[in-house]
Scaffold this active site. Structure first.
Site, PDB file in Angstrom:
ATOM      1  N   HIS A   1      47.253  15.156  30.363  1.00  0.00           N
ATOM      2  CA  HIS A   1      47.133  16.383  29.572  1.00  0.00           C
ATOM      3  C   HIS A   1      47.018  17.609  30.475  1.00  0.00           C
ATOM      4  CE1 HIS A   1      42.904  17.001  30.557  1.00  0.00           C
ATOM      5  NE2 HIS A   1      42.738  15.695  30.386  1.00  0.00           N
TER       6      HIS A   1
ATOM      7  N   GLU B   1      39.833   8.977  26.752  1.00  0.00           N
ATOM      8  CA  GLU B   1      39.372   8.965  28.146  1.00  0.00           C
ATOM      9  C   GLU B   1      38.193   8.023  28.350  1.00  0.00           C
ATOM     10  OE1 GLU B   1      39.810   8.925  31.130  1.00  0.00           O
ATOM     11  OE2 GLU B   1      39.679  10.929  31.988  1.00  0.00           O
TER      12      GLU B   1
END
Length: 194
Positions: free
Chosen positions: A9, A78
């Protein structure tokens, strides 16, 4: 052959400040939105199945570079950094007894307090990988990428990694068997997309 291209990202304010994000849902910053809005997935990845972590920084990155919403997979969330989320890694390194250490000294069982080890991350990613078909792009996080790439390269979080995760690049692996495929592929300028 099933292939997976991994994309990290874009930047957030916490990235730029050196803060550990983990599962905290920190959005992209304006500079990242501007930069990613000028980039696109190169062929053939622009036609691959698009996946993302459910965290907003990954979803928005996927939408910006692909031009459409991704499917989300909780497995791509994550690594859980537990009590260290929001802290700066350098501050933890400078704190005697914190237990924080550099990635090359982790091993598969390194676990932040109240967090998750790379081995536990792999245990939740592996079934998701097994269910993929054809070519897929996964917009996710550095921790997820490190675990998949570590398995692909046969690296055990011991010593210098055989890869360096950079932004705006696709890190491609074969899934049958899990192995790296070539050098990272750069995103292309949006105007270059056919």
């Amino acid at each position: 052959m099933r292939r997976l291209a991994l994309l990290r990202h874009g930047h957030t304010g916490w990235n730029r400040a050196g803060r550990i994000q983990g599962r905290s849902d920190i959005p992209l910053d304006d500079a990242a939105r501007h930069d990613l809005g000028a980039l696109a997935l190169p062929a053939p990845w622009d036609r691959a199945t698009l996946w993302s972590s459910p965290l907003s920084r990954a979803v928005e990155t996927a939408e910006l570079v692909a031009g459409h919403a991704p499917r989300t997979a909780p497995a791509l969330t994550e690594m859980n950094w537990g009590d260290w989320e929001g802290r700066r890694g350098q501050d933890l390194l400078d704190t005697p007894g914190s237990g924080y250490r550099h990635i090359e000294d982790w091993g598969w069982d390194f676990r932040p307090p109240a967090g998750e080890s790379p081995a536990e991350v792999w245990a939740r990613i592996e079934p998701w990988l097994a269910g993929l078909t054809g070519d897929s792009v996964a917009v996710c996080h550095i921790g997820i990428m490190r675990v998949i790439l570590a398995r692909a390269h046969g690296w055990n979080f011991d010593g210098i990694p055989p890869f360096k995760v950079k932004r705006n690049r696709l890190f491609v692996v074969s899934l049958d068997p899990l192995a790296p495929l070539g050098e990272p592929v750069r995103l292309i300028p949006r105007e270059a997309r056919p």
